[in-house]
Design an enzyme around this catalytic site. Structure first.
Site, PDB file in Angstrom:
ATOM      1  N   SER A  29       0.790  -1.235   0.000  1.00 30.31           N
ATOM      2  CA  SER A  29       0.000   0.000   0.000  1.00 30.31           C
ATOM      3  C   SER A  29       0.820   1.282   0.000  1.00 30.31           C
ATOM      4  O   SER A  29       0.249   2.371  -0.078  1.00 30.31           O
ATOM      5  CB  SER A  29      -0.942   0.023   1.201  1.00 30.31           C
ATOM      6  N   SER A  65      -5.390   3.404   5.095  1.00 28.56           N
ATOM      7  CA  SER A  65      -4.964   2.599   3.947  1.00 28.56           C
ATOM      8  C   SER A  65      -6.134   1.898   3.264  1.00 28.56           C
ATOM      9  O   SER A  65      -6.067   0.707   2.932  1.00 28.56           O
ATOM     10  CB  SER A  65      -3.912   1.566   4.384  1.00 28.56           C
ATOM     11  N   LYS A  88       0.068   3.732  -2.728  1.00 31.81           N
ATOM     12  CA  LYS A  88      -0.959   4.772  -2.666  1.00 31.81           C
ATOM     13  C   LYS A  88      -0.369   6.183  -2.675  1.00 31.81           C
ATOM     14  O   LYS A  88      -1.093   7.153  -2.898  1.00 31.81           O
ATOM     15  CB  LYS A  88      -1.844   4.569  -1.430  1.00 31.81           C
TER      16      LYS A  88
END
Length: 445
Positions: free
Chosen positions: A213, A276, A216
């Site tokens: 993640s 997240s 991102k």
């Protein structure tokens, strides 16, 4: 390196190996088996015996033993219980009133240990360290207590004991820590200066690895640039798709979502960075480019424009992608720690307002009608940390990009620490914290 930190006899971080042991998962309320463990502790030439337990490979000792040992020193602290929050409250600088029980080395038997990491306060401020309750007593790791109360500790091999000096502050002897192999088994690690690009430490930093993640951050950059170009607005109402709903209902779902639901773009960005949220990343990608596929194409194109040659994106969130073949391939977003550093410093230097989001310890409800704590444990462990992004998949391990401002003489500079491939959230916070601690000491000289 062109500077040296103050040398001390032994590294506190060696205690992480000797007395904190291997890292393990620990969730609030989870139950584990605690195996007896005893150590000798020396302070002011007086030896005490700490009776503790090994839980999942890490060694934990009674909180009140620490309080009694440090009582009357510059690092003393008191322990109370907050009935309102039903949490253990620690008070710096306050004297501890011992209950009269003696610290004895016992042939203890295995006990049940229950995680209490969600029930800790320090001077009324929420902190998050892995700790356990065993038969009603609170148990902590040496290294965590030393960090919380800013106490110096070192292991004396000849005496086979931990030496504590309450007149000295918590510190790391970084070179010894590196030589002990502390970072060797990570997928990658790096510490650098966000302002100048100077790399203070790196290990496997050029290796292309799965980044989960932390992907991102590129999603945020594309959204932020689109806002700047007035293609979209922070106040846009994003209509959620069936794809976003499907992600929210999956095992990787974070924020509950319904197809057709309208959510403010700003709230989706905050959910993506703070907790997240994978479904939020998908919703943002679809809102800007109509589909995850087109958005991902732009992610790779933008990475190329920025010179991030190791970047390889398959989606806006970082979850694995499985091919439809009979023998399916499992693809994941990949990048090197060095390129993640460059991406992070580009975002911070061009859009520093991102830190106003990532420094939040909790996501507020907003139009998503959802709240949860930030996934970055360092926000609850180190003063000054104000970002940046966590990531976890089975292949990527636990990843963390953390940043904080530090004093550099009379001025201030910003450092970024990256850990990729840690075993769990405890290890990734611990090792990223060590990098940040070294960076702070490096620039303080």
């Amino acid at each position: 390196m062109n500077r040296k930190i103050i040398r001390t006899t032994l590294s506190l971080m060696l205690i992480l190996t000797l007395f904190c042991g291997m890292t393990t998962f620990a969730f609030a309320g989870s139950s584990y088996t605690a195996v007896p463990k005893n150590v000798a502790v020396v302070m002011d030439d007086k030896t005490e015996n700490f009776a503790g337990y090994n839980v999942g490979g890490q060694n934990y000792f009674r909180l009140r033993d620490f309080a009694e040992l440090l009582n009357g020193s510059e690092k003393q602290f008191n322990i109370t219980y907050d009935n309102q929050y039903k949490a253990i409250q620690l008070w710096k600088g306050k004297a501890y009133t011992a209950n009269g029980e003696q610290k004895q080395v016992k042939n203890l038997i295995n006990k049940e240990a229950r995680s209490i990491s969600s029930k800790l306060l320090l001077d009324n401020k929420r902190i998050k360290f892995t700790a356990y309750s065993i038969e009603g007593e609170s148990y902590f790791r040496f290294c965590d207590i030393m960090q919380i109360f800013d106490v110096y500790a070192a292991y004396d091999y000849s005496a086979e004991a931990i030496l504590i000096d309450p007149k000295k502050d918590y510190t790391v002897q970084f070179q010894n820590t590196v030589e002990s192999g502390y970072f060797d088994f990570l997928h990658g690690a790096l510490l650098g200066n966000s302002d100048t690009g100077e790399i203070l430490y790196s290990n496997n930093s050029d290796q292309k690895v799965s980044i989960a993640s932390t992907s991102k951050l590129m999603t945020y950059l594309l959204i932020r640039e689109a806002v700047k170009e007035k293609k979209i607005s922070w106040d846009d109402e994003v209509v959620l798709s069936k794809t976003a709903e499907a992600y929210s209902l999956s095992e990787d779902g974070v924020v509950p979502m319904k197809a057709g639901q309208k959510v403010k773009l700003q709230d989706l960005v905050e959910a993506m960075l703070i907790v997240s949220s994978n479904e939020s990343a998908t919703a943002l990608a679809e809102h800007l480019y109509g589909s995850e596929e087109k958005f991902t194409q732009r992610m790779n194109q933008r990475a190329s424009e920025l010179g991030l040659l190791s970047a390889e994106f398959y989606n806006p969130h970082g979850l694995p992608i499985y091919t439809p073949d009979v023998l399916s391939s499992k693809k994941q977003n990949r990048m090197s720690a060095k390129d993640l550093f460059e991406l992070s410093r580009y975002i911070i230097n061009h859009y520093p307002e991102v830190l106003a989001i990532t420094e939040k310890v909790q996501l507020s409800e907003g139009s998503l009608n959802f709240t949860d704590e930030n996934t970055n444990r360092l926000l609850f462990q180190m003063d000054g940390v104000d970002g940046l992004k966590t990531g976890t998949t089975n292949r990527a391990g636990c990843c963390l990009i953390a940043t904080m401002p530090v004093k550099n003489g009379a001025a201030e500079t910003r450092i970024i620490a990256i850990v990729l491939g840690a075993e769990d959230s405890t290890e990734r916070a611990e090792k990223t914290g060590v990098l940040l601690q070294y960076g702070e000491e490096y620039y303080s000289q």
